[in-house]
Design an enzyme around this catalytic site. Structure first.
Site, PDB file in Angstrom:
ATOM      1  N   PRO A  92       8.942 -16.939 -14.514  1.00  0.00           N
ATOM      2  CA  PRO A  92       8.559 -16.152 -15.685  1.00  0.00           C
ATOM      3  C   PRO A  92       7.082 -16.349 -16.046  1.00  0.00           C
ATOM      4  O   PRO A  92       6.468 -15.528 -16.708  1.00  0.00           O
ATOM      5  CB  PRO A  92       9.452 -16.704 -16.812  1.00  0.00           C
ATOM      6  CG  PRO A  92      10.410 -17.625 -16.192  1.00  0.00           C
ATOM      7  CD  PRO A  92       9.916 -17.992 -14.847  1.00  0.00           C
ATOM      8  N   GLU A 119      15.572 -24.893 -14.452  1.00  0.00           N
ATOM      9  CA  GLU A 119      14.317 -24.611 -15.174  1.00  0.00           C
ATOM     10  C   GLU A 119      13.144 -24.456 -14.215  1.00  0.00           C
ATOM     11  O   GLU A 119      11.997 -24.467 -14.642  1.00  0.00           O
ATOM     12  CB  GLU A 119      14.032 -25.765 -16.157  1.00  0.00           C
ATOM     13  CG  GLU A 119      15.068 -25.941 -17.243  1.00  0.00           C
ATOM     14  CD  GLU A 119      15.082 -24.793 -18.243  1.00  0.00           C
ATOM     15  OE1 GLU A 119      16.154 -24.231 -18.470  1.00  0.00           O
ATOM     16  OE2 GLU A 119      14.001 -24.445 -18.745  1.00  0.00           O
ATOM     17  N   ARG A 161       9.103  -1.031   1.513  1.00  0.00           N
ATOM     18  CA  ARG A 161       8.921   0.419   1.548  1.00  0.00           C
ATOM     19  C   ARG A 161       7.472   0.793   1.874  1.00  0.00           C
ATOM     20  O   ARG A 161       7.183   1.947   2.205  1.00  0.00           O
ATOM     21  CB  ARG A 161       9.355   1.088   0.259  1.00  0.00           C
ATOM     22  CG  ARG A 161       8.550   0.741  -0.949  1.00  0.00           C
ATOM     23  CD  ARG A 161       9.183   1.322  -2.200  1.00  0.00           C
ATOM     24  NE  ARG A 161       9.102   2.775  -2.271  1.00  0.00           N
ATOM     25  CZ  ARG A 161       8.028   3.441  -2.713  1.00  0.00           C
ATOM     26  NH1 ARG A 161       6.942   2.777  -3.062  1.00  0.00           N
ATOM     27  NH2 ARG A 161       8.036   4.747  -2.786  1.00  0.00           N
ATOM     28  N   ASP A 176       3.307   7.698  -5.526  1.00  0.00           N
ATOM     29  CA  ASP A 176       3.974   6.732  -6.416  1.00  0.00           C
ATOM     30  C   ASP A 176       3.182   6.553  -7.702  1.00  0.00           C
ATOM     31  O   ASP A 176       1.951   6.660  -7.706  1.00  0.00           O
ATOM     32  CB  ASP A 176       3.978   5.356  -5.730  1.00  0.00           C
ATOM     33  CG  ASP A 176       5.139   5.219  -4.764  1.00  0.00           C
ATOM     34  OD1 ASP A 176       5.988   6.122  -4.731  1.00  0.00           O
ATOM     35  OD2 ASP A 176       5.150   4.232  -4.031  1.00  0.00           O
TER      36      ASP A 176
HETATM   37  N1  LIG Z   1      10.042 -12.369 -14.281  1.00  0.00           N
HETATM   38  C1  LIG Z   1      10.945 -13.427 -14.324  1.00  0.00           C
HETATM   39  C2  LIG Z   1      11.134 -14.414 -13.351  1.00  0.00           C
HETATM   40  C3  LIG Z   1      12.127 -15.226 -13.842  1.00  0.00           C
HETATM   41  C4  LIG Z   1      12.652 -16.450 -13.219  1.00  0.00           C
HETATM   42  C5  LIG Z   1      12.322 -16.750 -11.893  1.00  0.00           C
HETATM   43  C6  LIG Z   1      12.752 -17.933 -11.317  1.00  0.00           C
HETATM   44  C7  LIG Z   1      13.507 -18.826 -12.077  1.00  0.00           C
HETATM   45  C8  LIG Z   1      14.052 -20.102 -11.814  1.00  0.00           C
HETATM   46  C9  LIG Z   1      14.717 -20.510 -12.957  1.00  0.00           C
HETATM   47  N2  LIG Z   1      14.582 -19.538 -13.901  1.00  0.00           N
HETATM   48  C10 LIG Z   1      15.143 -19.649 -15.233  1.00  0.00           C
HETATM   49  C11 LIG Z   1      14.125 -20.168 -16.205  1.00  0.00           C
HETATM   50  C12 LIG Z   1      12.875 -20.553 -15.794  1.00  0.00           C
HETATM   51  C13 LIG Z   1      11.932 -21.025 -16.736  1.00  0.00           C
HETATM   52  C14 LIG Z   1      12.269 -21.099 -18.058  1.00  0.00           C
HETATM   53  C15 LIG Z   1      11.251 -21.593 -19.068  1.00  0.00           C
HETATM   54  N3  LIG Z   1      11.454 -23.031 -19.273  1.00  0.00           N
HETATM   55  C16 LIG Z   1      10.689 -23.492 -20.432  1.00  0.00           C
HETATM   56  C17 LIG Z   1      10.450 -24.971 -20.187  1.00  0.00           C
HETATM   57  C18 LIG Z   1      10.495 -25.141 -18.687  1.00  0.00           C
HETATM   58  C19 LIG Z   1      10.933 -23.830 -18.119  1.00  0.00           C
HETATM   59  C20 LIG Z   1      13.536 -20.712 -18.450  1.00  0.00           C
HETATM   60  C21 LIG Z   1      14.462 -20.237 -17.523  1.00  0.00           C
HETATM   61  C22 LIG Z   1      13.858 -18.496 -13.396  1.00  0.00           C
HETATM   62  C23 LIG Z   1      13.437 -17.311 -13.977  1.00  0.00           C
HETATM   63  N4  LIG Z   1      12.521 -14.768 -15.031  1.00  0.00           N
HETATM   64  N5  LIG Z   1      11.787 -13.662 -15.302  1.00  0.00           N
END
Ligand SMILES: Nc1cc(-c2ccc3ccn(Cc4ccc(CN5CCCC5)cc4)c3c2)n[nH]1
Length: 256
Positions: A92, A119, A161, A176
């Site tokens: 994220p 996480e 693609r 696109d």
């Molecule tokens: N564009 C987009 C990509 C993702 C994504 C991609 C990979 C993973 C692997 C685990 N998670 C869940 C996840 C990750 C980090 C936090 C935030 N925490 C706050 C403190 C430490 C971390 C919460 C939850 C992913 C999420 N989500 N959205």
């Protein structure tokens, strides 16, 4: 192009066997290898996570299984003659995944995806492999998923693609949204096909006129309408690309 994916949910990547990506694999345009991270654990529970140093919620994915899985995928790829690997880490907190980045990745011979869960992955894994290859930490949008596998499907489809010969002549990524060219940075407008009337709804006259200049102008106007409606932020970006007189006319009609 070779793709390696290391994941604790290999079955999540089944969709890479169907449709556009599946066909590209069948044609040998894509060579996809999915690796189960748990095969690189040696304890009874196949542990891949542990509590975060410094405390905090959730669990963090451990370095050792990732290190062994990635070294194995790299050895396998080099053995098969692949070169120039790039690591793609869905997160994220990553760089926004855009069409521009899709184009950049589509020009690489080898992508290694590391979709995490929990996480995320211990930072030392990315630091370790950044000494050997470019590491792209990529976000597919401003929302939080439970893991990276869905992002791998999204990035893979957007990249595949763009590979030469993957989209048939009937389809094209030329117009696109976000593709370079005269429609650059504009969202595409409405599309229509037969029947000419459906539940009393007919087709915009201009599309039946056979007048290509008018049709192109109508399509650009509709692209401006949709972009002004859904992504006004893009209007500025395409202003930099230069508007002609007709563009300004439709924009003033749209109250721009
Ligand atoms: N564009 C987009 C990509 C993702 C994504 C991609 C990979 C993973 C692997 C685990 N998670 C869940 C996840 C990750 C980090 C936090 C935030 N925490 C706050 C403190 C430490 C971390 C919460 C939850 C992913 C999420 N989500 N959205």
């Amino acid at each position: 192009m070779r793709l390696d994916v290391v994941t604790i949910f290999p079955e999540y990547l089944e969709p890479l066997n169907v449709s556009l990506v599946g066909k590209a694999r069948a044609r040998g345009q894509l060579d996809v290898h999915v690796h189960d991270l748990r095969e690189w654990t040696y304890d009874r529970h196949n542990t891949v996570d542990d509590t975060p140093y410094g405390g905090g919620p959730g669990m963090v994915m451990k370095t050792e299984p990732w290190g062994e899985a990635l070294d194995s995928a790299l050895a396998d790829g080099y053995e098969a003659g692949a070169h120039g690997p790039v690591m793609v880490v869905p997160t994220p907190s990553g760089r926004p995944f855009t069409q521009e980045l899709a184009v950049e990745l589509s020009e690489r011979p080898w992508l290694i995806f590391t979709p995490a869960r929990y996480e995320g992955i211990d930072r030392r894994v990315m630091d370790e492999y950044a000494t050997r290859m470019p590491v792209y930490e990529v976000s597919i949008g401003d929302y939080v998923l439970a893991g990276g596998e869905a992002a791998v499907l999204v990035v893979t489809e957007a990249v595949a693609r763009l590979l030469p010969g993957v989209l048939g002549n009937a389809e094209s990524h030329r117009d696109d949204s976000f593709a370079p060219g005269e429609m650059a940075n504009l969202l595409e407008g409405p599309v229509y096909t037969k029947p000419p009337v459906w539940r009393g709804r007919d087709i915009p006259e201009v599309l039946l006129s056979g007048h290509h200049g008018k049709i192109a102008r109508w399509r650009r106007d509709e692209a401006f309408r949709r972009t002004a409606q859904n992504r006004p932020d893009l209007i500025e970006r395409c202003e930099a690309a230069g508007f002609d007189k007709k563009d300004r006319e439709i924009l003033s009609v749209l109250g721009w």
